[in-house]
Design an enzyme around this catalytic site. Structure first.
Site, PDB file in Angstrom:
ATOM      1  N   ASP B  35     -28.655  17.292  -7.730  1.00 31.00           N
ATOM      2  CA  ASP B  35     -29.146  16.102  -8.427  1.00 31.00           C
ATOM      3  C   ASP B  35     -28.422  14.861  -7.886  1.00 31.00           C
ATOM      4  O   ASP B  35     -27.209  14.722  -8.079  1.00 31.00           O
ATOM      5  CB  ASP B  35     -28.874  16.276  -9.934  1.00 31.00           C
ATOM      6  CG  ASP B  35     -29.702  15.333 -10.779  1.00 31.00           C
ATOM      7  OD1 ASP B  35     -30.407  14.490 -10.211  1.00 31.00           O
ATOM      8  OD2 ASP B  35     -29.633  15.439 -12.018  1.00 31.00           O
ATOM      9  N   ASP B  36     -29.159  14.002  -7.194  1.00 28.80           N
ATOM     10  CA  ASP B  36     -28.583  12.762  -6.636  1.00 28.80           C
ATOM     11  C   ASP B  36     -27.619  13.013  -5.469  1.00 28.80           C
ATOM     12  O   ASP B  36     -26.826  12.125  -5.132  1.00 28.80           O
ATOM     13  CB  ASP B  36     -27.845  11.924  -7.696  1.00 28.80           C
ATOM     14  CG  ASP B  36     -28.771  11.310  -8.733  1.00 28.80           C
ATOM     15  OD1 ASP B  36     -29.996  11.470  -8.613  1.00 28.80           O
ATOM     16  OD2 ASP B  36     -28.254  10.660  -9.664  1.00 28.80           O
ATOM     17  N   CYS B  75     -35.677  11.179  -9.978  1.00 33.35           N
ATOM     18  CA  CYS B  75     -35.627  12.539 -10.484  1.00 33.35           C
ATOM     19  C   CYS B  75     -36.936  13.157 -10.946  1.00 33.35           C
ATOM     20  O   CYS B  75     -37.406  14.160 -10.393  1.00 33.35           O
ATOM     21  CB  CYS B  75     -34.633  12.515 -11.643  1.00 33.35           C
ATOM     22  SG  CYS B  75     -34.440  14.071 -12.435  1.00 33.35           S
ATOM     23  N   ARG B  79     -39.171  16.132  -9.073  1.00 33.02           N
ATOM     24  CA  ARG B  79     -39.204  17.511  -9.575  1.00 33.02           C
ATOM     25  C   ARG B  79     -40.638  17.978  -9.834  1.00 33.02           C
ATOM     26  O   ARG B  79     -40.988  19.137  -9.577  1.00 33.02           O
ATOM     27  CB  ARG B  79     -38.362  17.623 -10.843  1.00 33.02           C
ATOM     28  CG  ARG B  79     -36.878  17.660 -10.519  1.00 33.02           C
ATOM     29  CD  ARG B  79     -35.997  17.165 -11.650  1.00 33.02           C
ATOM     30  NE  ARG B  79     -34.757  16.687 -11.060  1.00 33.02           N
ATOM     31  CZ  ARG B  79     -33.626  17.394 -11.008  1.00 33.02           C
ATOM     32  NH1 ARG B  79     -33.563  18.582 -11.562  1.00 33.02           N
ATOM     33  NH2 ARG B  79     -32.556  16.891 -10.399  1.00 33.02           N
ATOM     34  N   LYS B 131     -31.325  21.875 -14.999  1.00 37.23           N
ATOM     35  CA  LYS B 131     -31.986  20.676 -15.515  1.00 37.23           C
ATOM     36  C   LYS B 131     -33.499  20.700 -15.291  1.00 37.23           C
ATOM     37  O   LYS B 131     -33.961  20.876 -14.177  1.00 37.23           O
ATOM     38  CB  LYS B 131     -31.382  19.469 -14.780  1.00 37.23           C
ATOM     39  CG  LYS B 131     -32.123  18.166 -14.945  1.00 37.23           C
ATOM     40  CD  LYS B 131     -31.401  17.054 -14.212  1.00 37.23           C
ATOM     41  CE  LYS B 131     -32.277  15.810 -14.086  1.00 37.23           C
ATOM     42  NZ  LYS B 131     -31.536  14.681 -13.514  1.00 37.23           N
ATOM     43  N   HIS B 133     -36.189  18.199 -16.923  1.00 34.71           N
ATOM     44  CA  HIS B 133     -36.609  16.790 -16.795  1.00 34.71           C
ATOM     45  C   HIS B 133     -38.102  16.591 -16.558  1.00 34.71           C
ATOM     46  O   HIS B 133     -38.519  15.620 -15.910  1.00 34.71           O
ATOM     47  CB  HIS B 133     -35.785  16.068 -15.709  1.00 34.71           C
ATOM     48  CG  HIS B 133     -35.434  14.675 -16.146  1.00 34.71           C
ATOM     49  ND1 HIS B 133     -34.562  13.852 -15.475  1.00 34.71           N
ATOM     50  CD2 HIS B 133     -35.867  13.960 -17.225  1.00 34.71           C
ATOM     51  CE1 HIS B 133     -34.465  12.702 -16.113  1.00 34.71           C
ATOM     52  NE2 HIS B 133     -35.249  12.744 -17.175  1.00 34.71           N
ATOM     53  N   SER B 156     -31.497  14.711 -17.869  1.00 35.23           N
ATOM     54  CA  SER B 156     -30.261  14.455 -17.126  1.00 35.23           C
ATOM     55  C   SER B 156     -29.027  14.589 -18.013  1.00 35.23           C
ATOM     56  O   SER B 156     -29.116  14.455 -19.235  1.00 35.23           O
ATOM     57  CB  SER B 156     -30.282  13.048 -16.525  1.00 35.23           C
ATOM     58  OG  SER B 156     -31.293  12.961 -15.561  1.00 35.23           O
ATOM     59  N   HIS B 232     -25.101  14.268 -10.219  1.00 32.17           N
ATOM     60  CA  HIS B 232     -25.523  13.172 -11.099  1.00 32.17           C
ATOM     61  C   HIS B 232     -24.347  12.850 -12.029  1.00 32.17           C
ATOM     62  O   HIS B 232     -23.613  13.754 -12.421  1.00 32.17           O
ATOM     63  CB  HIS B 232     -26.736  13.657 -11.895  1.00 32.17           C
ATOM     64  CG  HIS B 232     -27.489  12.589 -12.633  1.00 32.17           C
ATOM     65  ND1 HIS B 232     -26.964  11.912 -13.698  1.00 32.17           N
ATOM     66  CD2 HIS B 232     -28.741  12.111 -12.475  1.00 32.17           C
ATOM     67  CE1 HIS B 232     -27.874  11.047 -14.158  1.00 32.17           C
ATOM     68  NE2 HIS B 232     -28.965  11.146 -13.415  1.00 32.17           N
ATOM     69  N   ASP B 284     -32.801  16.250  -5.177  1.00 31.51           N
ATOM     70  CA  ASP B 284     -34.023  15.635  -5.714  1.00 31.51           C
ATOM     71  C   ASP B 284     -34.298  14.229  -5.199  1.00 31.51           C
ATOM     72  O   ASP B 284     -35.438  13.767  -5.211  1.00 31.51           O
ATOM     73  CB  ASP B 284     -33.998  15.642  -7.259  1.00 31.51           C
ATOM     74  CG  ASP B 284     -32.904  14.761  -7.829  1.00 31.51           C
ATOM     75  OD1 ASP B 284     -31.912  14.485  -7.123  1.00 31.51           O
ATOM     76  OD2 ASP B 284     -33.033  14.335  -8.996  1.00 31.51           O
ATOM     77  N   ASN B 285     -33.246  13.532  -4.790  1.00 29.29           N
ATOM     78  CA  ASN B 285     -33.404  12.178  -4.231  1.00 29.29           C
ATOM     79  C   ASN B 285     -32.052  11.746  -3.675  1.00 29.29           C
ATOM     80  O   ASN B 285     -31.073  12.503  -3.745  1.00 29.29           O
ATOM     81  CB  ASN B 285     -33.916  11.174  -5.277  1.00 29.29           C
ATOM     82  CG  ASN B 285     -33.198  11.242  -6.601  1.00 29.29           C
ATOM     83  OD1 ASN B 285     -33.797  11.575  -7.630  1.00 29.29           O
ATOM     84  ND2 ASN B 285     -31.898  10.981  -6.605  1.00 29.29           N
ATOM     85  N   LYS B 305     -31.014   6.297  -3.986  1.00 27.91           N
ATOM     86  CA  LYS B 305     -31.951   6.592  -5.072  1.00 27.91           C
ATOM     87  C   LYS B 305     -32.733   5.359  -5.517  1.00 27.91           C
ATOM     88  O   LYS B 305     -32.175   4.262  -5.584  1.00 27.91           O
ATOM     89  CB  LYS B 305     -31.121   7.125  -6.256  1.00 27.91           C
ATOM     90  CG  LYS B 305     -31.868   7.500  -7.505  1.00 27.91           C
ATOM     91  CD  LYS B 305     -30.887   8.117  -8.511  1.00 27.91           C
ATOM     92  CE  LYS B 305     -31.556   8.442  -9.835  1.00 27.91           C
ATOM     93  NZ  LYS B 305     -30.630   9.164 -10.738  1.00 27.91           N
TER      94      LYS B 305
END
Lengths: 466, 466
Positions: B35-36, B75, B79, B131, B133, B156, B232, B284-285, B305
């Site tokens: 994540d991130d 995010c 996803r 996660k 989301h 998140s 994240h 994810d990004n 991001k």
């Protein structure tokens, strides 16, 4: 009589074996120095479209450094420091103009002790292939500085009739030939054998020369300093590589340099010299950013060549010595290029020069995996001026300057302070939160500033005839 | 009778073997989503002080991608696109607010076909850890979208009582607890088993759950989607990792995620499932840059991001499948995260959903080393708005926006044009030199703009009770 003769013969044979043993115990040493290659320019350092399979394999078989520093942010002082283990203000290889040029009247002072001289004194056969840039006059050539052999050019590959191959020009200078400029000379030892050699074949020719040198010298330990002219501009790749990289001509040139390294390591393996040869690959300084797409990348580091931000001096570096250096190690150790001289001296069993203050430190235990910290300081100079000091994770900038800008350098009453292991891109000045660190680095700064500087050699030029 | 019994027994045994054979022929699939995590955050992607030995080993044993794209710059839509193989405007998972929040009234529409549903239809046991989301209301939870099992949080890790662990705050929001915020719920399947779980142990607990799932399901092919909450913010590492990385807490967290991946691969090897399991690791990004030293790095790529510059959407990605994917391959192929769904479908022998327009492409031949080009286009969206288009080396920006800035997005009458294989940092706009390329990319832009968009699901919120 016959018995005596026999005994003497046996004794001689034993001495010969012992001597051969002593010699083979001394490892061969090869330094491969790229020119203006940036921290982010190899695949193993994260470049998305430059392919460097040979250097990546070298890293997988050896040790890849992530905090390895050139000793200066530009070519000439960096090379002087590499060869002497000393900062530029001690040797005089600094000054306005940054590098030795075609009108230089001086070079690396002859009383400096180069790693070639040091190793030669212990029986090494020494040779150099490639770019010198430490004085082009006969008395300053590599052959006068400990190298038994030299094939290469006396300065950068843009100091001839071609400045840049960049299609749109770059750095404000139009592309194409400069007919009135002096021709770029190619030397073999002290003789110019060609003028304006076809630079497309330079990497191939250099590679052949290095391999030839290795093949010839199998009976004695050797030291080879291979200083490529690339990827400094003007960029040239051989037809085999030109147009092949997704990264364009810059990528082609790095790919050919990568090939060149691969050929050398392959030769060492074929000759079964790999277990007895330490090879170090690195770059003289960061990428020459004004060359735009003909310049490399410092990856996540800020700035490039001629800057004391990390992108100017932190460079890719790989050490390879199968059997001695463990494979596939990534080292976060802080290393300076100046550390190579004392390290080589230690490995070869040569005493360090007595009357010279060295800035390099013996990092052989880092190579052997016995220590993870030898050095914790880096000093960042532009010419004779100390701009920044690193100690451990902390780096204080006392002066900053946008590289290749017309603006004057900016002095900081309170230095900028970065934690560069946490903030490698030098984004977040945290001086206000760490006054003790600022004080400590300021002390180091003042200590270094107080050391006397020898006069500049770079500023000694041949008076113009005009 | 005895003979018949025996024959029937033999037949049953044969059927069992055949069925087992058919099942073992279908490989297990694991997707690990960070994540991130930024493009430059792994050691193998060039980070100097983040150590990721397990992910680097995964890359050395598999395929590492240098041009792999998340399907969105934030995010939730990323996803949704990963799980459906479709761009956000087709599923409705886009809109003001960027992501589903605690007051969302919707989620990923149930008529979308997730990769879990697809694989489940072919006999896969499916599970998810981490996660989600894609809607926190009961009807939108993973268990309603094809996952037979879920352990994790619905959104998140900053959507609870803690926004940031950053000592100085970050992104304009002070650090520390937010007592009036809703508690972060931890689910097992559809039951909240804890509120505000101690996030220091989340990675360890997720890892245990994934390993437990793998160990339980050895008799059937399985699909595991492990979506870490990290790196994240707020950042949390377990005591075993906290304070260990030179990169600070961010480095600790990435190191623990790296450990987690290592544990999973180790388990697969121990259970001899490695030759029959495809594992894909990605993010994810890009990095959430306003989080300062609690944010990652996109390396040499520009921005992070929430940006359609490369740093926002190009992410680290590694595919691992010993025996099927050759070791130590660096792939420059252009890949979208949306390609995973059709690729998994192909590998598992599942037909693609018939009534859904897919944006993903089957890249299994890239994994097998049979093809080097399948996809040559990438579309860069912010919500429903197409900002940029990539075709081959060319990328045209029709709209640009500094991420997390209050300024309005800037439309470009002539798009900015970059050759991003030659200029990966998007520094040199060369639109004027390549009008034909601009025209071609403008056509593609207009074509994509003309496709009807379904309404936004993210903008459906529960009316405030105040």
């Amino acid at each position: 009589m016959k018995i005596l003769k026999h005994t003497l013969f046996s004794l001689l044979a034993t001495m010969h074996v012992l001597s051969a043993f002593a010699q083979t115990k001394q490892p061969n040493i090869i330094v491969i120095l790229a020119d203006d290659l940036g921290y982010g320019d190899l695949s193993s350092y994260g470049h998305p479209t430059i392919r460097t399979p040979n250097l990546d394999k070298m890293a997988a078989e050896g040790m890849r450094f992530t905090q390895f520093y050139a000793a200066a942010a530009v070519c000439t002082p960096s090379r002087a420091a590499l060869l002497t283990g000393r900062l530029a203000f001690r040797s005089g290889v600094y000054g306005k103009g940054d590098v030795f040029r075609q009108n230089s009247a001086s070079g690396l002072p002859l009383n400096e002790v180069t790693m070639a001289e040091l190793l030669k004194s212990k029986g090494y056969v020494t040779g150099m292939v490639g770019k010198w840039h430490l004085g082009h006059l006969p008395e300053f050539l590599p052959t006068r500085q400990g190298f038994g052999y030299w094939f290469g050019v006396p300065y950068s590959n843009d100091m001839g009739k071609v400045f840049t191959t960049h299609k749109d020009g770059a750095y404000g200078i139009p592309p194409g030939p400069r007919p009135n400029a002096p021709a770029l000379p190619l030397y073999r030892n002290e003789t110019v054998i060609e003028e304006e050699p076809d630079q497309r074949y330079l990497t191939k020719r250099y590679t052949e020369e290095v391999i030839e040198f290795i093949k010839k010298r199998q009976d004695k330990p050797f030291f080879m300093y291979y200083a490529s002219n690339f990827p400094h501009t003007p960029l040239y790749a051989s037809p085999q590589f030109e147009g092949k990289s997704k990264r364009g001509l810059y990528g082609d040139v790095v790919a050919e340099l990568d090939w060149s390294v691969g050929q050398i390591l392959k030769t060492l393996k074929e000759l079964k010299l790999d277990q007895n040869t330490l090879v170090v690959f690195t770059s003289d300084n960061g990428p020459w950013l004004p060359m735009q797409d003909h310049a490399g990348s410092a990856g996540l580091l800020y700035e490039g060549k001629n800057s004391t931000y990390e992108g100017g001096m932190r460079v890719p570096a790989i050490a390879w010595w199968p059997g001695k250096i463990k494979p596939n190690v990534v080292s976060e150790e802080i290393i300076s290029m100046m550390d190579l001289l004392p390290t080589f001296a230690s490995i070869a069993g040569v005493p360090l020069p007595k009357d010279k203050e060295l800035d390099g430190m013996n990092i052989s235990d880092v190579l052997y995996g016995k220590k993870t910290q030898v050095r914790n300081m880096i000093h960042y100079y532009i010419n004779e001026n100390l701009y920044a000091v690193r100690k451990g994770p902390w780096k204080a900038h006392f002066t900053t300057h946008a590289s290749y800008s017309q603006e004057a350098p900016l002095g900081h009453e309170t230095p900028l302070l970065f934690n560069i292991t946490e903030d490698p891109s030098e984004k977040y000045d945290i001086a206000n939160s760490y006054p003790d660190v600022v004080e400590e680095l300021t002390k180091e700064y003042n200590k270094m500033k107080s050391i006397a500087h020898v006069p500049s050699e770079i500023e000694k030029v041949i008076p113009s005839s005009q």
